[in-house]
Scaffold this motif. Structure first.
Motif, PDB file in Angstrom:
ATOM      1  N   PHE A  20       0.814  -1.210   0.000  1.00 33.10           N
ATOM      2  CA  PHE A  20       0.000   0.000   0.000  1.00 33.10           C
ATOM      3  C   PHE A  20       0.855   1.271   0.000  1.00 33.10           C
ATOM      4  O   PHE A  20       0.611   2.199  -0.771  1.00 33.10           O
ATOM      5  CB  PHE A  20      -0.935  -0.027   1.205  1.00 33.10           C
TER       6      PHE A  20
ATOM      7  N   ASP B 168      -6.659  -2.345   3.214  1.00 33.45           N
ATOM      8  CA  ASP B 168      -5.711  -2.114   2.126  1.00 33.45           C
ATOM      9  C   ASP B 168      -4.287  -1.914   2.641  1.00 33.45           C
ATOM     10  O   ASP B 168      -3.331  -2.369   2.005  1.00 33.45           O
ATOM     11  CB  ASP B 168      -6.123  -0.899   1.288  1.00 33.45           C
TER      12      ASP B 168
ATOM     13  N   SER C  27      -2.161  -5.131   3.011  1.00 30.57           N
ATOM     14  CA  SER C  27      -2.330  -6.077   1.909  1.00 30.57           C
ATOM     15  C   SER C  27      -1.290  -5.857   0.819  1.00 30.57           C
ATOM     16  O   SER C  27      -0.698  -4.787   0.711  1.00 30.57           O
ATOM     17  CB  SER C  27      -3.722  -5.898   1.276  1.00 30.57           C
TER      18      SER C  27
ATOM     19  N   HIS D 110      -0.973  -5.563  -3.250  1.00 36.83           N
ATOM     20  CA  HIS D 110      -1.853  -5.094  -4.314  1.00 36.83           C
ATOM     21  C   HIS D 110      -1.250  -5.490  -5.659  1.00 36.83           C
ATOM     22  O   HIS D 110      -0.072  -5.219  -5.925  1.00 36.83           O
ATOM     23  CB  HIS D 110      -2.044  -3.584  -4.229  1.00 36.83           C
TER      24      HIS D 110
ATOM     25  N   ARG E 234      -6.390  -7.819  -4.560  1.00 37.06           N
ATOM     26  CA  ARG E 234      -5.744  -7.617  -3.262  1.00 37.06           C
ATOM     27  C   ARG E 234      -5.489  -8.988  -2.656  1.00 37.06           C
ATOM     28  O   ARG E 234      -6.353  -9.866  -2.709  1.00 37.06           O
ATOM     29  CB  ARG E 234      -6.678  -6.779  -2.382  1.00 37.06           C
TER      30      ARG E 234
ATOM     31  N   ARG F  60     -11.141  -8.285  -3.779  1.00 35.80           N
ATOM     32  CA  ARG F  60     -11.305  -7.166  -4.715  1.00 35.80           C
ATOM     33  C   ARG F  60     -10.797  -7.515  -6.112  1.00 35.80           C
ATOM     34  O   ARG F  60     -10.195  -6.696  -6.789  1.00 35.80           O
ATOM     35  CB  ARG F  60     -10.607  -5.909  -4.195  1.00 35.80           C
TER      36      ARG F  60
END
Length: 152
Positions: free
Chosen positions: A10, A44, A47, A49, A64, A78
């Motif tokens: 993130f 988020d 996580s 990404h 994610r 997501r």
């Protein structure tokens, strides 16, 4: 369709990249699918990404990946494709990237996701098996799906 994938945490996302992530998730999940839910859920920051971009830097695919200690698993979350990127195998490429990253981490032996009911077949071909009953999540039927990190 040629897409370049890259992983980042993130804090590594630039502001315009973060804006593109939230815009894609909003466009598909909230506007297109008319699902009113809290997309920005506070998860988020902890996580990984996965961003899939075309040669011009447009975000076409996103997912994610989160390690969830309380449930002892990796969660695929997501997972989304831009409308113009559907139907060309990009979903399979995204799933392979997720599986590869989880395998590299190998901290947990189980993978979980919450599948929109109409996508259970897609995830099933990746070894995910439905668990429990369908449930409403933001006005869309979902079903939890699990699989071991490594298939026999």
């Amino acid at each position: 369709m040629k897409v370049k994938f890259r992983w980042c945490k993130f804090k590594q996302l630039q502001l315009l990249e973060l804006q593109a992530v939230f815009a894609l998730r909003q466009q598909v999940f909230i506007i297109e699918q008319q699902s009113i839910y809290t997309d920005i859920d506070g998860l988020d920051a902890d996580s990984w990404h996965l961003l899939g971009e075309d040669s011009g830097g447009q975000l076409l695919a996103y997912a994610r990946l989160r390690g969830d200690r309380p449930s002892g698993c990796y969660k695929f979350e997501r997972i989304v494709l831009a409308p113009e990127a559907r139907g060309c195998g990009l979903g399979d490429m995204l799933m392979q990237q997720l599986l590869d990253k989880a395998t590299q981490g190998a901290e947990f032996s189980t993978l979980k996701l919450s599948a929109q009911s109409h996508l259970q077949g897609f995830y099933g071909k990746w070894g995910f098996i439905g668990v429990g009953q369908e449930y409403d999540d933001g006005g869309i039927l979902h079903r939890d799906m699990h699989r071991p990190l490594t298939l026999p």
